[in-house]
Design an enzyme around this catalytic site. Structure first.
Site, PDB file in Angstrom:
ATOM      1  N   HIS A  72       0.813  -1.213   0.000  1.00 23.88           N
ATOM      2  CA  HIS A  72       0.000   0.000   0.000  1.00 23.88           C
ATOM      3  C   HIS A  72       0.849   1.267   0.000  1.00 23.88           C
ATOM      4  CE1 HIS A  72       0.509  -0.651   4.325  1.00 23.88           C
ATOM      5  NE2 HIS A  72       0.226   0.625   4.509  1.00 23.88           N
ATOM      6  N   ASN A 124     -27.010   4.586  -5.268  1.00 21.49           N
ATOM      7  CA  ASN A 124     -28.405   4.990  -5.333  1.00 21.49           C
ATOM      8  C   ASN A 124     -28.531   6.499  -5.131  1.00 21.49           C
ATOM      9  OD1 ASN A 124     -30.903   5.641  -3.376  1.00 21.49           O
ATOM     10  ND2 ASN A 124     -31.514   4.089  -4.870  1.00 21.49           N
ATOM     11  N   CYS A 157     -31.408  -0.445  -9.032  1.00 20.89           N
ATOM     12  CA  CYS A 157     -32.476  -0.707  -8.070  1.00 20.89           C
ATOM     13  C   CYS A 157     -33.855  -0.363  -8.617  1.00 20.89           C
ATOM     14  CB  CYS A 157     -32.231   0.062  -6.785  1.00 20.89           C
ATOM     15  SG  CYS A 157     -32.237   1.849  -7.049  1.00 20.89           S
TER      16      CYS A 157
END
Length: 183
Positions: A72, A124, A157
């Site tokens: 990392h 969403n 969705c």
């Protein structure tokens, strides 16, 4: 000199688009290294992105394959551009609050200050418009992340609204602009 991109993929239905993004970046001559969150692997396999990037995919911050490397840290040092696409609400919250609990967030936290950073949210509409997400995006912008705004569309969705991953062409154009600025 080949420009180096670290593509960080988080858990969103849009994660499957990372395959096309990786392929298009390689075709443009970029070196691409991929980081995936565990949630991203539920939507697309690491093998797909490994084959397309021609590099190992980094999944686990605690897995160090080569003794002299701290993945990392070294990934951050070896990148010209760090892009999170798609960036889930969860990953955005973790980035904004300095969490380093997975390979993506640990690498982001270890990036040198001058590294160019892009964020392409996908979620969403209600999640995207939530004041907490908006606060986190504002904070990340203040910290140097350039946000590639999601588009309005019919979402997975069934809702219609802002939250779909930006068109890949816009993401690619933004990457080209950012990497070719001042070079």
């Amino acid at each position: 000199m080949t420009k180096r991109i670290t593509l960080a993929v988080s858990g969103s239905i849009s994660a499957y688009k990372a395959a096309d993004l990786t392929s298009q970046l390689k075709k443009r001559g970029y070196e691409v290294k991929v980081i995936m969150t565990e949630a991203a692997t539920a939507f697309i396999t690491p093998l797909t992105l490994q084959v397309l990037s021609k590099n190992p995919v980094h999944l686990d911050v605690m897995e160090e394959k080569l003794a002299p490397r701290i993945e990392h840290i070294d990934l951050g040092k070896e990148t010209d551009l760090f892009i999170v696409a798609p960036a889930s609400a969860n990953t955005i919250a973790h980035l904004a609050n300095g969490f380093a609990d997975n390979m993506l967030t640990a690498t982001a936290l270890a990036l040198p200050p001058k590294t160019k950073k892009l964020l392409a949210p996908a979620m969403n509409t209600k999640m995207y418009d939530n004041p907490l997400t908006q606060r986190n995006l504002k904070l990340l912008a203040e910290l140097g992340y350039q946000i590639i705004e999601p588009k309005s569309a019919l979402l997975a969705c069934g809702d219609v609204g802002r939250g779909a991953l930006a068109d890949l062409e816009l993401i690619l154009e933004t990457i080209d602009e950012v990497l070719n600025k001042n070079s």
